[in-house]
Design an enzyme around this catalytic site. Sequence first.
Site, PDB file in Angstrom:
ATOM      1  N   SER A  84      33.053  30.020  38.364  1.00 61.08           N
ATOM      2  CA  SER A  84      32.203  30.533  37.294  1.00 61.08           C
ATOM      3  C   SER A  84      31.250  29.472  36.758  1.00 61.08           C
ATOM      4  O   SER A  84      30.122  29.790  36.371  1.00 61.08           O
ATOM      5  CB  SER A  84      33.070  31.078  36.158  1.00 61.08           C
ATOM      6  N   ASP A 127      37.872  27.069  32.342  1.00 59.24           N
ATOM      7  CA  ASP A 127      38.101  25.848  33.107  1.00 59.24           C
ATOM      8  C   ASP A 127      36.920  25.581  34.040  1.00 59.24           C
ATOM      9  O   ASP A 127      36.062  26.435  34.243  1.00 59.24           O
ATOM     10  CB  ASP A 127      39.403  25.940  33.906  1.00 59.24           C
ATOM     11  N   ASP A 166      36.117  24.587  37.839  1.00 52.77           N
ATOM     12  CA  ASP A 166      36.601  24.416  39.212  1.00 52.77           C
ATOM     13  C   ASP A 166      35.803  23.301  39.869  1.00 52.77           C
ATOM     14  O   ASP A 166      34.569  23.393  39.984  1.00 52.77           O
ATOM     15  CB  ASP A 166      36.437  25.710  39.996  1.00 52.77           C
ATOM     16  N   ASP A 214      40.383  22.257  37.246  1.00 52.60           N
ATOM     17  CA  ASP A 214      41.089  22.505  38.504  1.00 52.60           C
ATOM     18  C   ASP A 214      40.413  21.650  39.563  1.00 52.60           C
ATOM     19  O   ASP A 214      39.256  21.906  39.928  1.00 52.60           O
ATOM     20  CB  ASP A 214      41.025  23.977  38.895  1.00 52.60           C
ATOM     21  N   LYS A 252      32.977  40.808  34.449  1.00 51.95           N
ATOM     22  CA  LYS A 252      34.183  39.994  34.321  1.00 51.95           C
ATOM     23  C   LYS A 252      34.854  40.250  32.977  1.00 51.95           C
ATOM     24  O   LYS A 252      36.087  40.355  32.894  1.00 51.95           O
ATOM     25  CB  LYS A 252      33.839  38.509  34.471  1.00 51.95           C
ATOM     26  N   TYR A 257      41.728  41.858  36.151  1.00 47.11           N
ATOM     27  CA  TYR A 257      41.145  40.565  36.520  1.00 47.11           C
ATOM     28  C   TYR A 257      42.274  39.586  36.797  1.00 47.11           C
ATOM     29  O   TYR A 257      42.810  38.966  35.893  1.00 47.11           O
ATOM     30  CB  TYR A 257      40.249  40.042  35.385  1.00 47.11           C
TER      31      TYR A 257
END
Length: 758
Positions: free
Chosen positions: A109, A120, A122, A175, A236, A245
């Site tokens: 995202s 978070d 990624d 992450d 989303k 989701y």
Amino acid sequence: MVGSDSLNSSLSPSPPPVEQKRPPKQWGVTRPLSLAGPSDADIQRSRELEKFLVDSGLYESAEEAAKREEVLGRLKQIVKNWVKDLTRLRGYTDQMVEDANAVIFTFGSYRLGVHGPGADIDTLCVGPSYVSREEDFFYVLHNILAEMEEVTELQPVPDAHVPVMRFKFDGISIDLLYASISLLVVPDDLDISNISVLYNIDEPTVRSLNGCRVADQILKLVPNVENFRTTLRCLKFWAKRRGVYSNVTGFLGGVNWALLVARLCQFYPKANPSMLVSRFFRVYTLWRWPNPVMLCEIEDDELGFSVWDPRKNPWDRNHLMPIITPAYPCMNSSYNVSASTLRVMMEQFEFGKKICEDIELNKLQWGALFEPYLFFESYKNYLQVDITAADLDDLRAWRGWVESRLRQLTLMIERDTSGKLQCHPYPHDYVDSSKQCAHCAFFMGLQRKQGEVIQEGQQFDIRQTVDEFRHQIHSYLYWKPGMDIYVSHVRRKQIPSYVFPEGYRRSRHTRPVSQHQVDKMSSEGGEACEPGSAERALKRKKELDESDLKEGRPQKSQSVSPQRQVSVSPELICSRSAGTLKDCCSTASQTVEEKTAVDGSCLFMGGMTQESPLTPGDACTRSNAVDLQLVDRDKEFSIDLIKSNQGMHCAENSDAGCVSSTSNSHCASSGGNLGINVEGPSLDKSRESNPQLLSDNGRENDASVLGDGLREKLEPNAGLAMVLKSGDGVGSEPVQKNQQVESHINCLNEKIDTWMDE
């Protein structure tokens, strides 16, 4: 004469050059469904939608955005220093140490530009060939991060499908993946989209790189990035509100929703966000799964990595909702979807379609689309999965493992009941704040398959299913004392109070009709989403109940809402192993008394009547032959859901802890069996009006899996012309006749047959 003719011809005006119309650019593997742009009404609805998203807090502040950039900058410096230190320790030259480098990429995202506050980041760290994932990343870098004050909640997951290290850096969730590519020096301007980065690497590294490569491709393959972002952000948010989701639970995750929205943008390249949201539900309620959704042609490079192709790979034929990634090697990003979760998503797509139709008719506002799904009002029976651990750190790791395996419980129940008992795993966990021990709970809705005729006395025996699931859970490589799991059956009126936002259950007689019931009554009576339909439904139900009384039928017992001070949550007796856990529940006898007082169920235990008192010892030391049966007076049909929680022990006998008999469902005996009468489904048959939605899923031949073909043949392009719905202000495209649609579909099917014969 010749000269004169030549002169005259040269003086005569030449015809204007014919302008050759260039065909519009094709986005994706097929032509667009429509090139229509937004009307004035569409533009106004888009403004209202974007205002709603802003007011809902979906956009982060400038301060938080700046903090994210700062954290990413610090993380880049940390991994560079880490690689330089390793290069020096391994005896490389000073020049090599100076050139040593690692690069941080983002994906998900954040890379797509649709992240919200608190989301978070990624990230992917790409390092040189001599820096390994197993030792250098999960050991050396892990220890470096563990010693930093800014880093908290550090959790390595080396055995995941995509190995990851999760942590918070200065409050920002990260992450972090790692990929070691076949270069001694990684340049700062590395082009990760270039296929050369895949040379001489293993499958886990390919999967780690794929997230970034897919995100980059998505942004290249959509006609309008800003419209794509707004639509994706909206959908989303909708998916989270409606409980669909979660990739790990068997629904769709971030990349899946991004791919669906990107394909929609290719279908409608000039549509604005309000048009795209409405058409999203129109298109995907009509999509003939398992037809795959693809943004581009599937590439098959000579590198030899496996790509999604049901012609060559038999396991690909079992995928129910293929959503294919656009970067090589192309994979099905939604392989986790099961028959049960696909059913739930199709029901929610139908709900979204009906709401959007009313929004376009100015009957509803955008807020109606994002009403939260009333999961605990939608079923009469649930499975409750309680997990416990010695402390919060252990619970965090244990919870992640259990959540990743819940999908297997759904699949095993479908397998062992031949698909007749359907599960709806809810992608949220709940914590009872009044408990002092580290625990949380997951829930799964249960219902028999729609249309299945259940004979009186028919039973579903899932004891072995639950035992197999518990055995898989306890195979966790990083298991520690105190980590345990309990599976129990609860009925709707026994759902623990802490799952409700208000902290208590509303009374049944004031409970609003669930959306499924509204949809059912709307489809039957032509009152789709009309104001007052819920009130009419309640009145109709009251009249039916009165008619039952007049005919002498037994009156259904009224569900009594528990008082706020009476807890109906699962009472867990946690062990005092190593002095880390405290008792967080009442005694078994107290809970049995609470249960009898709260819901009035008839309780039978080994021949004991309801009046027979149970002591804590009785609750935990009954033999395997003891059955506890809850008889529901409101049952619509009788199905025995029988399961066992073998391995559960009393706190006084072992360190694993035990579940006492509670107001929820059961008394945990040492290896005892639980016989529970499961009620019929409370969900309506909301998809009966469109029986073709899943009609192709049961076929087992290649043509059924491939649906409408591959590449152009794979997309039901012409068949989806029926979604170009207009009239009464619902759209701007012309209406397509059913005969045309059938002709297009037949043509596509002929192409499939031709392609299959190649």
